[in-house]
Write an enzyme that holds these catalytic residues in place. Structure first.
Site, PDB file in Angstrom:
ATOM      1  N   LYS A  80      68.488 -11.858  10.937  1.00 35.24           N
ATOM      2  CA  LYS A  80      67.561 -10.626  10.442  1.00 35.24           C
ATOM      3  C   LYS A  80      66.175 -11.133   9.845  1.00 35.24           C
ATOM      4  O   LYS A  80      66.279 -11.842   8.869  1.00 35.24           O
ATOM      5  CB  LYS A  80      68.270  -9.525   9.378  1.00 35.24           C
ATOM      6  N   VAL A  90      66.936  -7.580  14.165  1.00 32.37           N
ATOM      7  CA  VAL A  90      67.895  -8.785  14.284  1.00 32.37           C
ATOM      8  C   VAL A  90      67.934  -9.557  15.581  1.00 32.37           C
ATOM      9  O   VAL A  90      67.803  -8.900  16.630  1.00 32.37           O
ATOM     10  CB  VAL A  90      69.245  -7.866  13.810  1.00 32.37           C
ATOM     11  N   GLY A 107      64.045  -4.649   9.148  1.00 30.97           N
ATOM     12  CA  GLY A 107      63.744  -5.660   9.851  1.00 30.97           C
ATOM     13  C   GLY A 107      64.400  -5.554  11.259  1.00 30.97           C
ATOM     14  O   GLY A 107      65.220  -4.853  11.458  1.00 30.97           O
ATOM     15  N   LEU A 136      68.651  -8.118  19.145  1.00 28.49           N
ATOM     16  CA  LEU A 136      69.928  -7.387  18.876  1.00 28.49           C
ATOM     17  C   LEU A 136      69.566  -6.005  18.733  1.00 28.49           C
ATOM     18  O   LEU A 136      70.230  -5.149  18.972  1.00 28.49           O
ATOM     19  CB  LEU A 136      70.858  -7.675  18.335  1.00 28.49           C
ATOM     20  N   GLY A 137      68.774  -5.728  17.861  1.00 28.30           N
ATOM     21  CA  GLY A 137      68.360  -4.244  17.346  1.00 28.30           C
ATOM     22  C   GLY A 137      67.207  -4.437  16.287  1.00 28.30           C
ATOM     23  O   GLY A 137      66.507  -5.307  15.923  1.00 28.30           O
ATOM     24  N   GLN A 138      66.611  -3.231  15.941  1.00 16.80           N
ATOM     25  CA  GLN A 138      65.743  -3.107  15.105  1.00 16.80           C
ATOM     26  C   GLN A 138      65.922  -1.867  13.869  1.00 16.80           C
ATOM     27  O   GLN A 138      66.485  -0.662  14.417  1.00 16.80           O
ATOM     28  CB  GLN A 138      64.434  -2.465  15.849  1.00 16.80           C
ATOM     29  N   GLY A 139      65.963  -2.109  12.748  1.00 16.98           N
ATOM     30  CA  GLY A 139      66.178  -1.156  11.644  1.00 16.98           C
ATOM     31  C   GLY A 139      64.897  -0.964  10.762  1.00 16.98           C
ATOM     32  O   GLY A 139      64.195  -1.616  10.886  1.00 16.98           O
ATOM     33  N   ASP A 141      73.924   3.452   3.189  1.00 20.83           N
ATOM     34  CA  ASP A 141      73.414   4.015   4.610  1.00 20.83           C
ATOM     35  C   ASP A 141      74.769   3.907   5.463  1.00 20.83           C
ATOM     36  O   ASP A 141      74.704   3.300   6.699  1.00 20.83           O
ATOM     37  CB  ASP A 141      72.056   3.315   4.889  1.00 20.83           C
TER      38      ASP A 141
END
Length: 643
Positions: A356, A342, A340, A334-337, A453
């Site tokens: 995550k 997800v 880590g 679903l995504g990258q932060g 954040d």
């Protein structure tokens, strides 16, 4: 003392262990470690827009680094232009590059309000200055070198001479590769090479042509060869970076995990230690058995942890989550932060969750980590993404969150190809929901949480466009772990409060500032990091229209209904300005913001300061009540982490 048969049969590997433990302490150093930091403290800027311009340059560089692992950007408006450049070394993977840049830009804030600064990490470089330095190769004022201690293994003059020859050969190969494989003077190049027992990396910035690259690396070698016969040497030039070492410090440019990278390095070093004497092997066996015993005791203690974890409904089996995400398939990502990646997962009961994978290991603080998850999981609100639990028994730490089916706010708000733009009613609902969620985090539950954040990508929307704040909590227990990347001041440039960005002073007013930026973005339909010659940033544009009495003109046209005449939108914009005042003492609390948004009869205070102020004006109002906190926060500002 009896030894296990496996250890006695593999003494050569035990020798390798003792070599790594006692003779190779830098092998485990991350490429995000600081190599050199330069700030021009003799030239401190007093320009009121400097901080805003600095933030904008860093945001643009961040986007470019994500796309291609390097970039340049400048804001050339008077009276103080800012030029910025960032580049990762060619042997870093995309993920390592992003982590390195995150660490480097937080360290670079130490230079503010100096008019120029450079930071060299082991894997990347960032510089900002008041002039166009993009083709600069050498700067005699700031260029420097560093040398490590001499190698104890080099016991005589002949060995030192041989090592020096190997270093010279490695550097020559690295320089040739760096200059010969460039494309049109602006291309990329593989710039690493090695010879037995000597490794060198020469990295030119992509703005130099082959001639400039050659001149820069030649100058760097003239400096760094004076380090010999030291085991390591580095040269920090304006246009390039040169390092030699007796250790293999190269990355492979792929997103492999740390265990695979450690295995690769161990195999390389293993070949050089197989000739150790039998005495050293025996000594290594003794130490190896001691380490084996200690690890067995630690493993036994760790195996006892799931006993109390299993009694809680917050515990998830690692194998269950692995299967739920189809072994963390890219199709489920679903995504990258920064903390880590997800993944979408489907549990055996058919429910959908978001999983995550954290970038760090929690084995050394399992109890604290689980207790923290237990506390955060009890924080439930309609505008917060719920944390269901975690997995701490597998090879990596996993967090299990509520799955929010819609996209994040940034994808909907700033996607010009969206079929249906957000109406003003929908935008106001989202702004109010975020405010209520933050107010709850700050004081509505037993655990007070400062998010740190708040930004559009951390706001998820469900099917009814109800906002849900993601990625909050878990900051306290994470700060004690050193196995993951420590990002210094946690947050995203453009949303960070001035006192937090420049001093590390963290209170709930930092969230208020970020909320103000986000509220203005939602109302205007523009990102705050978008600077143009015509309108400036979103905050600056709203402020100027507020002073000119035309604040309603900055509302996104696509959200305006035909009969758009109400006072609600100007009030929201004014609230955003009040929240983004440079002085934290002048900002309202989030509970007060909720009252302003919901109580039609309540007067909205007028902002006393513009959003863009130099750091020097922060002292009078902010430090009276928190001077003791400031010193401690500053000392700890480089050990915090954001999830």
């Amino acid at each position: 003392m009896p030894f296990p048969v496996q250890i006695c049969c593999h003494l050569k590997w035990v020798s390798l262990i003792i070599w790594i433990l006692f003779l190779n302490p830098s092998l485990s150093d991350p490429r995000t470690s600081l190599a050199h930091l330069i700030c021009d403290d003799t030239h401190l800027t007093t320009d009121a827009n400097f901080v805003a311009n600095f933030v904008s340059v860093m945001e643009h560089l961040n986007l470019l680094v994500i796309q291609r692992q390097w970039g340049l950007y400048s804001i050339q408006s008077p009276p103080l232009p800012i030029f910025g450049y960032a580049q990762c070394h060619k042997d870093l993977s995309e993920e390592d590059c992003q982590l390195c840049f995150t660490e480097a830009r937080t360290k670079l804030t130490r230079c503010v309000p100096s008019a120029s600064g450079r930071v060299y990490l082991e894997g990347c470089f960032i510089r900002y200055d008041e002039y166009d330095f993009f083709q600069e190769t050498v700067n005699t004022r700031y260029d420097s070198r560093s040398c490590s201690a001499s190698l104890k293994l080099l016991s005589d003059g002949d060995m030192k001479a041989q090592f020096s020859e190997k270093v010279a050969e490695a550097v020559a190969n690295a320089t040739e590769m760096a200059t010969s494989t460039r494309r049109g003077g602006m291309g990329e190049a593989e710039v690493m090479t090695s010879v037995p027992a000597a490794y060198a990396l020469g990295q030119c910035w992509n703005t130099l042509n082959s001639t400039g690259c050659q001149a820069c690396l030649d100058n760097a070698w003239s400096k760094v060869k004076r380090c010999l016969p030291a085991g390591e040497g580095r040269a920090f030039n304006a246009g390039c970076y040169l390092r030699y070492s007796y250790l293999d410090f190269f990355g492979n440019g792929e997103d492999n995990d740390q265990s695979a990278l450690g295995t690769r390095r161990a195999c390389i070093i293993g070949g050089s230690v197989l000739g150790f004497s039998s005495v050293l092997a025996l000594f290594g066996a003794i130490i190896g058995y001691y380490i084996f015993s200690k690890r067995r005791e630690e493993r036994k203690k760790h195996d006892e942890v799931p006993a109390f974890v299993n009694q809680s409904n917050l515990h998830f089996k690692y194998q269950v989550l692995e299967q739920a995400t189809d072994h963390f398939s890219s199709s489920n990502k679903l995504g990258q932060g920064a903390s880590g990646s997800v993944f979408r997962g489907t549990l055996p009961d058919g429910s959908t969750v978001a999983v995550k994978r954290l970038l760090y290991n929690t084995k050394h603080w399992v109890d604290d980590f689980f207790n923290e998850v237990n506390s955060i999981s009890g924080v439930q609100h309609k505008n917060l993404v719920r944390l269901f639990g975690c997995s701490i028994e597998g090879p990596e730490t996993l967090l299990v969150y509520e799955f929010v089916p819609n996209k994040s706010l940034d994808r909907i708000l700033f996607d010009r190809n969206s079929r249906q733009p957000l109406s003003w009613e929908q935008r106001f609902k989202i702004i109010l929901g975020i405010a209520e969620g933050l107010a709850f985090l700050h004081g509505g539950s037993q655990v007070k949480i400062i998010h740190r954040d708040i930004k559009s990508s951390n706001i998820l929307l469900d099917d009814n466009l109800t906002p849900k704040i993601a990625d909050f909590g878990l900051a306290r227990c994470a700060a004690g772990d050193r196995s993951h990347l420590s990002t210094g001041i946690a947050g995203t440039l453009g949303y960070m409060a001035p006192e937090y960005l420049l001093r590390g002073q963290l209170t709930d007013k930092a969230d208020v500032y970020a909320f103000g930026v986000l509220a203005l973005e939602i109302a205007c339909g523009k990102k705050n990091n978008t600077f143009t010659d015509d309108s400036g940033s979103v905050l600056q544009n709203v402020w100027e229209n507020y002073k000119g009495g035309t604040i309603d003109q900055v509302v996104d046209c696509s959200s305006r209904p035909k009969d758009f005449e109400g006072k609600e939108a100007p009030d929201v914009l004014q609230i955003g300005l009040v929240c983004t005042q440079a002085s934290a003492a002048l900002r309202p609390s989030m509970s007060e913001v909720v009252e302003m948004l919901t109580s039609k009869g309540r007067a909205i205070p007028s902002p006393e300061q513009p959003p863009f102020l130099n750091a020097s004006v922060l002292a009078p109002t902010d430090t009276d009540s928190s001077s003791a906190m400031t010193s401690s926060a500053t000392s700890n500002m480089h050990t915090t982490i954001n999830f």
